[in-house]
Motif scaffolding. Structure first.
Motif, PDB file in Angstrom:
ATOM      1  N   ASP A 193     -33.104 -13.155 -23.705  1.00  0.00           N
ATOM      2  CA  ASP A 193     -32.214 -12.486 -22.530  1.00  0.00           C
ATOM      3  C   ASP A 193     -30.678 -12.175 -23.099  1.00  0.00           C
ATOM      4  N   PHE A 226     -30.963  -8.992 -25.512  1.00  0.00           N
ATOM      5  CA  PHE A 226     -30.896  -7.988 -24.524  1.00  0.00           C
ATOM      6  C   PHE A 226     -29.607  -7.485 -24.197  1.00  0.00           C
ATOM      7  N   ILE A 227     -28.902  -8.481 -23.651  1.00  0.00           N
ATOM      8  CA  ILE A 227     -27.461  -8.201 -23.093  1.00  0.00           C
ATOM      9  C   ILE A 227     -26.552  -8.014 -23.989  1.00  0.00           C
ATOM     10  N   VAL A 240     -27.142  -4.193 -25.332  1.00  0.00           N
ATOM     11  CA  VAL A 240     -26.636  -3.312 -24.354  1.00  0.00           C
ATOM     12  C   VAL A 240     -25.145  -3.119 -24.311  1.00  0.00           C
ATOM     13  N   LEU A 300     -23.166  -0.532 -26.532  1.00  0.00           N
ATOM     14  CA  LEU A 300     -22.862   0.848 -25.646  1.00  0.00           C
ATOM     15  C   LEU A 300     -21.230   1.033 -25.587  1.00  0.00           C
ATOM     16  N   VAL A 305     -18.123   4.033 -25.583  1.00  0.00           N
ATOM     17  CA  VAL A 305     -16.871   4.372 -24.565  1.00  0.00           C
ATOM     18  C   VAL A 305     -15.399   4.174 -24.890  1.00  0.00           C
ATOM     19  N   PHE A 354     -10.592   6.574 -21.828  1.00  0.00           N
ATOM     20  CA  PHE A 354     -11.443   5.770 -21.343  1.00  0.00           C
ATOM     21  C   PHE A 354     -10.574   4.399 -21.997  1.00  0.00           C
ATOM     22  N   VAL A 372     -19.291 -17.489  -3.129  1.00  0.00           N
ATOM     23  CA  VAL A 372     -19.245 -16.154  -3.693  1.00  0.00           C
ATOM     24  C   VAL A 372     -19.754 -15.059  -2.757  1.00  0.00           C
ATOM     25  N   VAL A 376     -18.002 -11.821  -0.667  1.00  0.00           N
ATOM     26  CA  VAL A 376     -18.276 -10.633  -0.484  1.00  0.00           C
ATOM     27  C   VAL A 376     -18.600  -9.990   0.835  1.00  0.00           C
ATOM     28  N   PHE A 382     -16.199   7.963 -14.028  1.00  0.00           N
ATOM     29  CA  PHE A 382     -17.160   8.006 -15.102  1.00  0.00           C
ATOM     30  C   PHE A 382     -17.229   6.565 -15.892  1.00  0.00           C
ATOM     31  N   LEU A 383     -16.231   5.845 -16.119  1.00  0.00           N
ATOM     32  CA  LEU A 383     -16.053   4.573 -16.615  1.00  0.00           C
ATOM     33  C   LEU A 383     -16.909   3.685 -15.731  1.00  0.00           C
ATOM     34  N   ILE A 411     -20.524   4.465 -16.072  1.00  0.00           N
ATOM     35  CA  ILE A 411     -20.970   3.914 -17.230  1.00  0.00           C
ATOM     36  C   ILE A 411     -21.136   2.416 -17.244  1.00  0.00           C
ATOM     37  N   MET A 456     -24.831   0.374 -17.406  1.00  0.00           N
ATOM     38  CA  MET A 456     -25.001  -0.741 -18.705  1.00  0.00           C
ATOM     39  C   MET A 456     -25.639  -1.965 -17.822  1.00  0.00           C
ATOM     40  N   LEU A 495     -29.237  -1.393 -17.204  1.00  0.00           N
ATOM     41  CA  LEU A 495     -30.036  -1.681 -18.361  1.00  0.00           C
ATOM     42  C   LEU A 495     -30.157  -3.022 -18.563  1.00  0.00           C
ATOM     43  N   MET A 496     -28.983  -4.073 -18.469  1.00  0.00           N
ATOM     44  CA  MET A 496     -29.252  -5.217 -18.676  1.00  0.00           C
ATOM     45  C   MET A 496     -30.011  -5.751 -17.684  1.00  0.00           C
ATOM     46  N   LEU A 545     -32.795  -4.322 -16.059  1.00  0.00           N
ATOM     47  CA  LEU A 545     -34.027  -3.893 -16.146  1.00  0.00           C
ATOM     48  C   LEU A 545     -34.536  -5.001 -17.611  1.00  0.00           C
ATOM     49  N   LYS A 546     -33.693  -5.382 -18.347  1.00  0.00           N
ATOM     50  CA  LYS A 546     -34.048  -5.943 -19.544  1.00  0.00           C
ATOM     51  C   LYS A 546     -34.506  -7.696 -19.064  1.00  0.00           C
ATOM     52  N   LEU A 547     -33.304  -7.980 -18.351  1.00  0.00           N
ATOM     53  CA  LEU A 547     -33.397  -9.417 -17.953  1.00  0.00           C
ATOM     54  C   LEU A 547     -34.440  -9.643 -16.845  1.00  0.00           C
ATOM     55  N   ILE A 592     -22.681 -12.208 -10.082  1.00  0.00           N
ATOM     56  CA  ILE A 592     -21.243 -12.687  -9.952  1.00  0.00           C
ATOM     57  C   ILE A 592     -20.245 -11.645 -10.912  1.00  0.00           C
ATOM     58  N   ILE A 598     -20.351  -7.976  -9.792  1.00  0.00           N
ATOM     59  CA  ILE A 598     -19.692  -8.043  -8.374  1.00  0.00           C
ATOM     60  C   ILE A 598     -18.032  -7.997  -8.880  1.00  0.00           C
ATOM     61  N   LEU A 599     -17.593  -8.907  -9.638  1.00  0.00           N
ATOM     62  CA  LEU A 599     -16.271  -9.025  -9.999  1.00  0.00           C
ATOM     63  C   LEU A 599     -15.848  -7.857 -10.636  1.00  0.00           C
TER      64      LEU A 599
END
Lengths: 715, 715
Positions: free
Chosen positions: A494, A497-498, A501, A504, A508, A514, A599, A603, B195-196, B199, B203, B206-207, B209-211, B264, B267-268
């Motif tokens: 895990d 994987f992170i 990513v 990337l 940026v 950016f 949390v 939200v 855009f940022l 992105i 990202m 993607l994480m 998806l992997k996790l 978390i 969201i942060l």
């Protein structure tokens, strides 16, 4: 008033200390160093100036002791993980011993502090009294709880609510105390708007009662719609948070299209307008009081420097002056690991001003500047193997690496890698490709290390080193993963994987626009940490109260086949939205799930469903939480981000620069601390009188400030 | 540069026009009046200065014609209610005739405008070209639609999307155009942050998806969790809007507590930080461009006044001067219904300045000030029946009414009334009590009218007259209600209930702190109206597109027993959250429900459920709507409320006052228009050079402005 004509002309002074270093009183030097260091870190401790106390005070401020205090606070707060209701259950004696050790550490720290400052000062400071009281209350609670538990009574461990107070009231928790103080001072203004908002909600509820109460409308779950005034108030309060939109409107809207107007007007007034007004009021008042605090901070800092100056001064040409030699010694004591080059740079910056006092007063700011020495060092390979390194092939490599296309190629490689990451599900080809990418990245690092001097390379990529470190980590973990197997291997995977990513981010960062935005976000990072502590304190208190109130009411069953898992082990929840949405793990059964629940409440969405027990006490708990966290604290957070970006915008236009900042920019240096950011935020607004040191020396406590910390006194 | 030394010493000038009024050229006076009036209302029309054109231009600006234009725009927009898919179906020929009338009106208005301004100017202005093109396109669309409809083909009425352009591009839509222009100019900056943000979402997806992709997790409705990259991106985008929190997290959280950290952090970063950054960037850029617009506005206004001055000026003591008599005539032409007292007041304010030009330039601002003459008039009763009115009993009444306790008593009565309103369900006693309250309120009004001079009373309670009017309405409606019955009576009763509750506002108003907040809110009212138009334009376009795309896909059944009502008449929705939550009325089947649906989407909550069709086109439609309305327009709204409150805070501290404002405050006058508010917002930031009139006279079009309206030219 000291030094009102304190212009020091160091050019006429022989370079070298007038008083030889052996003649310089070491205790006086230490005292001055302590003043400078206090000013540098914005400490506001009124310590005894006796040599023994100064030594004790220096020990008190030693980073290892400060770190230890934080460790003990962390342990004390983390105890909640092991106490009933526990995340990881431990026997009572184990947590008791840990807690007693923590309390002993806090007591020792407090006694240390008491020996530094005058006795009457110590007992005047509410922060010390608070710690003493909390320690005593905790001991009392531990005795009561322990003895009653031994007799198998049901007892509440109420003193845990006070634990975050250690974090707030410890001497180092300056930023946190300042934030709380600013909130408290801003409260009266906020409360007026809040009352108006509540009146508005009450009036709309009354209208809703009259409009919809007699129409025999039904909600989806068959309850009568808008017939009970209390329920309406709650529903409309939830609508302000938008959590039950559009469900709350649907029965009325289904009955007649025109009724939607009522809800649209309600949302426009209460959700959009009032929430914006809250932001405006919170922003404005918080900023106002924070500005006042920063003003006091700046004044206290200058006073400390004046005191340091007074200790070190000598009379030259009828003027008080600090000689370069003394200055050097002072800087060496304040920052023992400073390089000679750095010290000379600081002196030249101070001296260039040609105004002794002002330059001396700026010393703490200068010391806070992070200096990166970007000397063009010779590459070590050029020293070791000069012939090969300067060969034409070697030069070609260097030119290739320095070419812009090199960066673009690697950006492209990373993007291709990202696509591969997305695809590498089944096909073994993709996992082999990963090894190729790894090789390419290694090659890049080696080539860069070959071309650039290692230290310069490190300094240049400071922030983006994370990518580098990530890669190191990755290889390390990959190795582990190939050896390990089962669940442990999976967790490591895990992380890998992170980290893959995160690569990337490099792409940026290569786009200038950016980078500007990201840099601003990174700059407000330290402030957000203070903010995180604030949230932690509030969350911790609510988690403790919530655990005592609601623990065990909901059960989460790992095995969905077990009886009761459909209604979370609570028959009251049969058929409720809470159980239907599978929210059983949103409970107060241990600290971790309490925090996650809080949390989720922050939200806001679905919070009326997460209110698993619809009794009044639960509602009150959550409404108070909402007002405190969402209306006040989140708004302050938003205000802070807003302000930081505005400052960044203004700053980038060069309107806000002080002479010092300009000089720093010329030298291409940069600095950023929480206080530095705060000071810069309000720099334009701070009145020039704050520069004056004509504080009344008899003025024992700052007037009009009922919370005396940070307090300061003149000599 | 005109009048660079334009100090006019009117004290030496004989009071009375140097040129007798008969000698004054009426067409010149009219021209000057048109300039002043243009400056007063910030019109930027470059009209021909020939007497005939000036007359036409005055007609063009007549309120009745402007009102008519808005009526036709309203009718044109409202046509969507009657067109297929209709709220109230009308035959095609009826809507066609109405639309043709509207188009004819717009054409007439445009021809009128074309006759006022030079031909080449007319065709250079994109706003005119836009109207011409839209009229032509609409005609083409009407012909195509009508003929194909006659042949029973399926056709799309695409030209309806352009209808809001009439609202934007009509000459009077200045504020709206300015708002759109500011948004367009602010877009580039916003896009970088966007855009940022995207992105970052990509990202994290993607994480995720992997996790989570390989863990075989299931969502509540049994679908596999986080396995499809596209779905993850959408789910996480929805999480940014908080609409699917905590549902999207629950499967992962149930599988392992540590996975909550991922959400978390997400969201942060994305919900809190990026959304705040959006607010900051939108706020900052919108404000920057709006400031530039206001600067141009102020400059244009001053130029117009300079032109007016040039028309009216006479030479006295080598200096150009406008005499009081001319000034009087001018004011009379600009504002025919002005009182003598008011005119004299304006003159004295202008004259006191002793700087002829500046005072003359301020005339439009002065005219915008709402003057309430609070002369202590004698009460009419004292004139009619002096003996009785000055008797001791009568005086006692007056003293009672003027006493503070009188206000408190009535506040208390209103509160009691509020409780009664809450209770008056069944008991007939309460409905009788209502008559008592009504009597008490009537008594209050009569007593106040007896004590205070009626006009003074009216002026003092301007805003709170609504309460008064409410009561009048109430009695009127009560009367109706008692006569009418059935559904009609019920609707009236609704209004009566609402008006009764609005009474409570009076109590709120009596508390000073609340009044300050409410007054600020009332002051930003006109600006919010501009904002409402902006929202209306965007909503209308989305409603039209949405209706063409989604009409008839969902059906709402009034009778819940009819087949298909469980799944809104669409078999695809069987068992979906949309049908379960009874959202069938949230559809695009007519304009009204489209608008309500768009409001719900603006509120954001549950929007992924309101996305009744999960195909890609629907998602794209809603994501674009979300970006445009929630991220950009709502943030601008929040920014506006923030700015207005900040200005109010600054203003109340007296930091921002211009000399004119100070004078007004001394005279206890007040004024507020949209432009006035805007100008004041940026007053502190407007550079003093804007006061200079040294604009290059050959400068035909303002440089760097590709959208030439509001454009202005020097003489």
């Amino acid at each position: 008033p000291f030094f009102s004509v304190g212009v020091q002309n160091t050019h006429h002074v022989f370079p070298g200390c007038g008083v030889s270093s052996s003649e310089m009183n070491p205790s006086e030097l230490k005292l001055a160093a302590v003043y400078v260091s206090d000013a540098q870190y914005n400490r506001n401790v009124f310590f005894n100036t006796s040599p023994q106390c100064v030594r004790l005070y220096m020990l008190y401020n030693h980073w290892s002791l400060q770190f230890l205090v934080y460790v003990f606070i962390f342990v004390d707060l983390a105890l909640a993980l092991f106490e009933d209701p526990a995340f990881v259950p431990l026997p009572l004696w184990a947590t008791y011993i840990m807690e007693l050790i923590c309390l002993a550490a806090f007591t020792a720290r407090l006694i240390h502090y008491a020996r530094i400052i005058p006795k009457q000062k110590f007992w005047k400071d509410p922060k010390n009294i608070c710690i003493v009281v909390v320690i005593l209350l905790t001991l009392v609670d531990m005795i009561i709880y322990g003895s009653l538990k031994a007799m198998d009574y049901h007892v509440v461990r109420w003193s845990r609510v006070f634990r975050p107070l250690f974090l707030v009231n410890v001497t180092e928790g300056r930023h946190l105390r300042r934030a709380f103080r600013s909130i408290r001072n801003a409260l009266p203004q906020i409360i007026y708007v809040f009352f108006l908002f509540i009146i508005s909600v009450l009036m709309f509820s009354l209208m809703a009662l009259k409009l919809f109460g007699k129409r025999d409308l039904k909600t989806i779950d068959g309850r009568s719609y808008f017939t009970n005034y209390g329920e309406i108030i709650f529903d409309l309060y939830v609508l302000v948070t938008t959590a039950n939109s559009p469900d709350v409107m649907m029965p009325a809207y289904n009955s007649s299209s025109t009724f939607s107007i009522f809800f649209i007007v309600y949302i426009l007034i209460n959700t959009y307008t009032f929430m914006s007004v809250f932001l405006a009021v919170v922003y404005n008042n918080y900023k106002k009081y924070l500005k006042e605090e920063v003003r006091q901070l700046v004044r206290a800092k200058r006073q400390k420097m004046v005191r340091a100056f007074k200790v070190l001064q000598e009379m030259r040409d009828e003027e008080p002056v600090v000689m370069q030699a003394c200055w050097n010694q002072l800087v060496c004591v304040v920052q023992p690991n400073i390089t000679n080059a750095h010290r000379e740079l600081l002196w030249s910056v101070s001296d260039e001003n040609k105004r002794g006092k002002m330059a001396f007063l700026q010393l703490p700011d200068l010391l806070n500047i992070q200096v990166i020495t970007l000397k063009s060092r010779t590459h070590p390979l050029e020293i070791w193997i000069p012939r090969i390194y300067s060969s034409s092939a070697s030069r070609l490599i260097c030119r290739v690496v320095q070419h812009r296309a090199f960066v673009y190629i690697y950006d492209f490689i990373i993007l291709v890698n990202a696509v591969f990451i997305g695809l590498d599900e089944e096909n073994s080809f993709f996992s082999y490709a990963e090894w190729v990418f790894l090789g390419l990245y290694l090659l890049e690092i080696l080539m860069k290390l070959y071309t650039f001097e290692p230290r310069a390379f490190y300094a240049r990529h400071q922030f983006w080193n994370c990518g580098w470190v990530a890669k190191d980590f990755k290889m390390f973990f990959f190795f582990f993963f190939l050896k390990g197997d089962g669940y442990n291997g999976r967790q490591i995977l895990d992380i890998v994987f992170i980290l893959r990513v995160l690569r990337l981010l490099r792409v940026v960062d290569s786009i200038k626009r950016f980078r500007a935005i990201i840099n601003t976000l990174v700059k407000i990072g330290p402030t957000i940490l203070t903010f995180g502590q604030l949230i932690l304190v509030v969350y911790y208190i609510f988690a403790m109260v919530g655990m005592e109130l609601f623990k065990g009411k909901i059960t989460y069953f790992e095995n969905s086949a077990s009886p009761g898992s459909e209604y979370c082990g609570n028959p009251l929840l049969k058929g409720s939205a809470f159980a239907k949405n599978n929210y059983c793990k949103n409970n107060f059964n241990n600290v971790w799930s309490s925090f996650v629940l809080l949390v989720e409440l922050t939200v806001v969405n679905q919070w009326h469903d997460i209110l698993f027990l619809t009794n009044a006490s639960a509602r009150i708990f959550f409404v108070i939480f909402h007002i405190l966290v969402v209306i006040i604290i989140i708004n302050i957070f938003v205000a802070f981000v807003l302000e930081a970006f505005f400052v960044e915008y203004t700053f980038s236009k060069g309107e806000l620069q002080t002479s010092l900042e300009k000089k720093i920019e010329e030298l291409e240096l940069g600095y950023r601390t929480v206080d530095g950011l705060l000071q810069r935020m309000f720099e334009a607004d701070l009145s020039p009188e704050d520069n004056a040191d004509d504080e009344d020396p008899d003025n024992e406590s700052p007037p009009g400030y009922n919370f005396p910390n940070p307090s300061y006194d003149t000599i």
